[in-house]
Design a protein around this motif. Sequence first.
Motif, PDB file in Angstrom:
ATOM      1  N   THR A  47       0.839  -1.204   0.000  1.00 11.27           N
ATOM      2  CA  THR A  47       0.000   0.000   0.000  1.00 11.27           C
ATOM      3  C   THR A  47       0.870   1.247   0.000  1.00 11.27           C
ATOM      4  O   THR A  47       0.598   2.198  -0.735  1.00 11.27           O
ATOM      5  N   ALA A  48       1.922   1.243   0.818  1.00 12.19           N
ATOM      6  CA  ALA A  48       2.833   2.387   0.868  1.00 12.19           C
ATOM      7  C   ALA A  48       3.501   2.606  -0.483  1.00 12.19           C
ATOM      8  O   ALA A  48       3.666   3.744  -0.927  1.00 12.19           O
ATOM      9  N   ALA A  49       3.875   1.534  -1.164  1.00 10.71           N
ATOM     10  CA  ALA A  49       4.507   1.654  -2.486  1.00 10.71           C
ATOM     11  C   ALA A  49       3.544   2.285  -3.484  1.00 10.71           C
ATOM     12  O   ALA A  49       3.940   3.133  -4.294  1.00 10.71           O
ATOM     13  N   ALA A  50       2.282   1.892  -3.430  1.00 11.39           N
ATOM     14  CA  ALA A  50       1.285   2.483  -4.328  1.00 11.39           C
ATOM     15  C   ALA A  50       1.100   3.971  -4.024  1.00 11.39           C
ATOM     16  O   ALA A  50       0.985   4.792  -4.942  1.00 11.39           O
ATOM     17  N   LEU A  51       1.091   4.326  -2.743  1.00  6.71           N
ATOM     18  CA  LEU A  51       0.960   5.739  -2.372  1.00  6.71           C
ATOM     19  C   LEU A  51       2.186   6.543  -2.791  1.00  6.71           C
ATOM     20  O   LEU A  51       2.077   7.685  -3.226  1.00  6.71           O
ATOM     21  N   ARG A  52       3.372   5.955  -2.669  1.00  6.87           N
ATOM     22  CA  ARG A  52       4.591   6.650  -3.114  1.00  6.87           C
ATOM     23  C   ARG A  52       4.546   6.911  -4.614  1.00  6.87           C
ATOM     24  O   ARG A  52       4.983   7.958  -5.085  1.00  6.87           O
ATOM     25  N   ALA A  53       4.006   5.961  -5.376  1.00 10.94           N
ATOM     26  CA  ALA A  53       3.873   6.144  -6.826  1.00 10.94           C
ATOM     27  C   ALA A  53       2.840   7.233  -7.136  1.00 10.94           C
ATOM     28  O   ALA A  53       3.027   8.021  -8.061  1.00 10.94           O
ATOM     29  N   GLU A  54       1.773   7.278  -6.340  1.00  9.08           N
ATOM     30  CA  GLU A  54       0.714   8.271  -6.565  1.00  9.08           C
ATOM     31  C   GLU A  54       1.124   9.670  -6.127  1.00  9.08           C
ATOM     32  O   GLU A  54       0.686  10.662  -6.702  1.00  9.08           O
ATOM     33  N   TYR A  55       1.966   9.760  -5.087  1.00  7.01           N
ATOM     34  CA  TYR A  55       2.397  11.050  -4.531  1.00  7.01           C
ATOM     35  C   TYR A  55       3.928  11.123  -4.518  1.00  7.01           C
ATOM     36  O   TYR A  55       4.543  11.059  -3.460  1.00  7.01           O
ATOM     37  N   PRO A  56       4.558  11.267  -5.677  1.00  6.45           N
ATOM     38  CA  PRO A  56       6.022  11.243  -5.739  1.00  6.45           C
ATOM     39  C   PRO A  56       6.701  12.399  -5.008  1.00  6.45           C
ATOM     40  O   PRO A  56       7.878  12.306  -4.669  1.00  6.45           O
ATOM     41  N   SER A  57       5.995  13.476  -4.727  1.00  2.00           N
ATOM     42  CA  SER A  57       6.601  14.603  -4.015  1.00  2.00           C
ATOM     43  C   SER A  57       6.820  14.296  -2.531  1.00  2.00           C
ATOM     44  O   SER A  57       7.576  15.005  -1.864  1.00  2.00           O
ATOM     45  N   LEU A  58       6.183  13.254  -2.017  1.00  2.00           N
ATOM     46  CA  LEU A  58       6.342  12.887  -0.610  1.00  2.00           C
ATOM     47  C   LEU A  58       7.522  11.932  -0.479  1.00  2.00           C
ATOM     48  O   LEU A  58       7.390  10.730  -0.691  1.00  2.00           O
ATOM     49  N   GLN A  59       8.654  12.491  -0.152  1.00  2.00           N
ATOM     50  CA  GLN A  59       9.888  11.713  -0.070  1.00  2.00           C
ATOM     51  C   GLN A  59      10.080  11.151   1.333  1.00  2.00           C
ATOM     52  O   GLN A  59       9.864  11.849   2.321  1.00  2.00           O
ATOM     53  N   GLY A  60      10.521   9.892   1.420  1.00  2.22           N
ATOM     54  CA  GLY A  60      10.783   9.269   2.712  1.00  2.22           C
ATOM     55  C   GLY A  60       9.508   9.146   3.519  1.00  2.22           C
ATOM     56  O   GLY A  60       8.411   9.010   2.992  1.00  2.22           O
ATOM     57  N   GLY A  61       9.647   9.203   4.836  1.00  5.59           N
ATOM     58  CA  GLY A  61       8.499   9.181   5.724  1.00  5.59           C
ATOM     59  C   GLY A  61       7.762   7.857   5.748  1.00  5.59           C
ATOM     60  O   GLY A  61       8.210   6.860   5.192  1.00  5.59           O
ATOM     61  N   LEU A  62       6.620   7.877   6.412  1.00  6.95           N
ATOM     62  CA  LEU A  62       5.761   6.704   6.535  1.00  6.95           C
ATOM     63  C   LEU A  62       4.315   7.091   6.263  1.00  6.95           C
ATOM     64  O   LEU A  62       3.925   8.254   6.445  1.00  6.95           O
ATOM     65  N   PHE A  63       3.527   6.102   5.862  1.00  2.90           N
ATOM     66  CA  PHE A  63       2.108   6.288   5.622  1.00  2.90           C
ATOM     67  C   PHE A  63       1.319   5.582   6.724  1.00  2.90           C
ATOM     68  O   PHE A  63       1.656   4.459   7.111  1.00  2.90           O
TER      69      PHE A  63
END
Length: 115
Positions: A47-63
């Motif tokens: 799920t986090a990988a899908a969110l990282r792909a959807e929101y590339p401006s959000l670097q690092g961190g956690l969901f």
Amino acid sequence: RFEDIIGVTLNDDSPVYEITFWVSDHSKGYVDTKPLHESQRKLANTTAAALRAEYPSLQGGLFFRIDCKENYELLRELTGFGKELVVLSPRVIQDKVFDYANALRQAYFNLRMKI
């Protein structure tokens, strides 16, 4: 009666929202060890990988995700981290945080301009 809220302000008309948010590297340790709500969970790698792909401006961190009704304390918690916490969904909660941030910016702009 209070399990779906943060704090004590009960908004009976509010549904329970599935609130997804990102927390920066700066604040992720704090939010991970001191959850905003008892329903809080870190999102799985897929799920986090899908969110990282959807929101590339959000670097690092956690969901994360919490399940809460909207109330004053929820919005206070979500906005209290400033730019270190970004609400991704639902849009209705994201809009309330966005409006709060704009009002805060305007208040400081007015103060500096002595309006």
